[in-house]
Design an enzyme around this catalytic site. Structure first.
Site, mmCIF file in Angstrom:
data_model
loop_
_atom_site.group_PDB
_atom_site.id
_atom_site.type_symbol
_atom_site.label_atom_id
_atom_site.label_comp_id
_atom_site.label_asym_id
_atom_site.label_seq_id
_atom_site.Cartn_x
_atom_site.Cartn_y
_atom_site.Cartn_z
ATOM 1 N N CYS A 154 0.835 -1.211 0.000
ATOM 2 C CA CYS A 154 0.000 0.000 0.000
ATOM 3 C C CYS A 154 0.874 1.267 0.000
ATOM 4 O O CYS A 154 1.513 1.548 -0.996
ATOM 5 C CB CYS A 154 -0.997 -0.044 1.153
ATOM 6 S SG CYS A 154 -2.388 1.084 0.859
ATOM 7 N N HIS A 265 -3.572 -5.143 0.876
ATOM 8 C CA HIS A 265 -2.975 -5.452 2.184
ATOM 9 C C HIS A 265 -3.065 -6.930 2.546
ATOM 10 O O HIS A 265 -3.967 -7.322 3.286
ATOM 11 C CB HIS A 265 -3.749 -4.703 3.275
ATOM 12 C CG HIS A 265 -3.473 -3.246 3.340
ATOM 13 N ND1 HIS A 265 -2.468 -2.712 4.112
ATOM 14 C CD2 HIS A 265 -4.090 -2.213 2.732
ATOM 15 C CE1 HIS A 265 -2.472 -1.392 3.993
ATOM 16 N NE2 HIS A 265 -3.440 -1.057 3.160
ATOM 17 N N GLU A 267 -1.466 -8.542 4.703
ATOM 18 C CA GLU A 267 -1.323 -8.758 6.158
ATOM 19 C C GLU A 267 -2.648 -8.537 6.896
ATOM 20 O O GLU A 267 -2.833 -9.052 7.996
ATOM 21 C CB GLU A 267 -0.216 -7.869 6.728
ATOM 22 C CG GLU A 267 -0.584 -6.411 7.026
ATOM 23 C CD GLU A 267 -0.912 -5.587 5.784
ATOM 24 O OE1 GLU A 267 -0.587 -6.013 4.662
ATOM 25 O OE2 GLU A 267 -1.512 -4.502 5.934
#
Ligand SMILES: *[C@@H]1O[C@H](CO)[C@@H](O)[C@H](O)[C@H]1NC(C)=O
Ligand SMILES: *[C@@H]1O[C@H](CO)[C@@H](O)[C@H](O)[C@H]1NC(C)=O
Ligand SMILES: *[C@@H]1O[C@H](CO)[C@@H](O)[C@H](O)[C@H]1NC(C)=O
Ligand SMILES: *[C@@H]1O[C@H](CO)[C@@H](O)[C@H](O)[C@H]1NC(C)=O
Length: 341
Positions: A154, A265, A267
């Protein structure tokens, strides 16, 4: 042949099972010895104990959760867990230090992760200034024949072209908050390093399910990249369309160096629950996130720097993550650093 191996055909080096592809190793030994001479051992030794630097950022978005503490910068714990879940250890990298600090860190770690977040690129002694030094140092190492991977997620993905162009702001405004999307792969995505070794199942999920977590107000269009000649060195691997119909780059990689960026993202599927609602925590979604984490940490295993004794005292383990999800943060846990760190 050597050009090929050294300029990007890294996948030959990867052993997806425990059986090492000997012919690739032999070719590499030969080619590396031609190019590098004495540093041969350092690069060919597969490093199963990689230490990966993660850059902190200005804390202004989370200071409200720590009214009585000296909080100067932070790292969302999800990025730390992302690296740890694939077998890496994390060295937090502070902002606001001098150039030597960052060059020294690149020399001693096995890879760099530039996390997402919400800070401006033009702050003195901030995230982008640190990122510029880190990128320059990593680029110089790679150009000198070392193998040093960088991953940007990002904001980190947005930072890489910014610093590659020495501080050129070429981002577009994007309306892509809280939207999950399948990737629209470019026709030749299979010839990329990032996706060529991905199992079919992972590609199918990424292609057909809304599993990528988007939470960004900026992005790059392909026209942004071409205008700055970035497509000479960088390959766009997938795009997506924002809520206003703007098509943006959702993943890229450098054509010859181990540098990667994703606008979404991975994660968050694994470790965040506010910005990543239930549909993003399906077992299929988690598999794709783990794929990206495994891929990046495996790239870092190809870097032979070994300074674990020296770095041990500074690893992330000396800090304790703080639970602010319950206070209304978009992050469940964060590592906070003071101005003395
Ligand atoms: C990093 O490594 C390079 C190449 O070995 C060396 O020239 C440089 O002085 C090192 N820099 C720092 C700050 O350790
Ligand atoms: C990047 O693309 C956006 C959207 O088309 C455009 O508004 C912006 O001006 C471009 N940026 C540059 C620096 O070309
Ligand atoms: C995926 O997201 C798009 C855009 O928000 C939506 O139109 C579509 O219905 C979603 N698909 C599924 C299977 O949820
Ligand atoms: C892109 O490359 C062309 C051709 O080499 C050059 O004329 C132009 O100035 C470059 N553009 C930028 C922004 O560097």
């Amino acid at each position: 042949m050597c050009g090929n191996l050294l300029s990007g055909n890294y996948n030959q080096l990867k052993s997806d099972t425990s059986v090492v592809n000997m012919s690739a190793w032999v070719q590499l030994l030969y080619c590396v010895s031609l190019v590098l001479g004495s540093s041969l051992a350092e690069i060919t030794a597969r490093n199963e104990r990689p230490i990966i630097g993660i850059l902190a950022q200005e804390s202004y978005s989370i200071n409200k959760f720590f009214p009585n503490e000296d909080v100067h910068s932070f790292i969302a714990a999800s990025y730390v867990k992302f690296v740890e879940s694939s077998g890496g250890r994390v060295l937090p990298i502070m902002i606001g230090h001098d150039k030597d600090y960052y060059y020294n860190i690149i020399n001693k770690t096995n890879g760099l992760l530039l996390p997402g977040g919400g800070v401006w690129f033009n702050e003195t002694k901030g995230y982008a200034e640190a990122g510029q030094h880190l990128y320059d140092a990593a680029l110089a190492l790679n150009k000198a024949g070392d193998f040093y991977p960088i991953w940007g997620t990002c904001l980190g993905m947005e930072l890489i072209p910014y610093v590659a162009l020495n501080g050129e702001e070429l981002r577009a405004h994007c309306y892509s908050k809280k939207i999950s999307l399948p990737l629209n792969f470019k026709p030749d995505y299979k010839s990329s390093r990032l996706f060529s070794t991905a199992p079919k199942e992972i590609i199918n999920i990424l292609k057909t399910e809304n599993v990528t977590v988007n939470s960004h107000g900026f992005c790059f269009t392909e026209a942004n990249f071409t205008r700055y000649n970035l497509t000479d060195e960088w390959k766009v691997l997938s795009t997506n369309v924002d809520r206003d119909g703007l098509e943006f780059i959702s993943s890229y990689e450098h054509k010859s160096l181990p540098f990667y960026g994703v606008q979404f993202h991975p994660e968050k599927n694994l470790f965040e629950f506010e910005r990543a609602p239930t549909t993003l925590h399906t077992s299929n979604a988690i598999k794709t996130s783990s794929y990206f984490a495994d891929f990046f940490v495996d790239e870092c295993r190809k870097n032979g720097h070994n300074f674990e004794k020296e770095l041990a005292k500074d690893l992330i383990y000396k800090y304790a993550p703080r639970y602010i999800g319950i206070l209304g943060s978009i992050y469940e846990q964060v590592y906070i650093f003071s101005s003395k760190d």
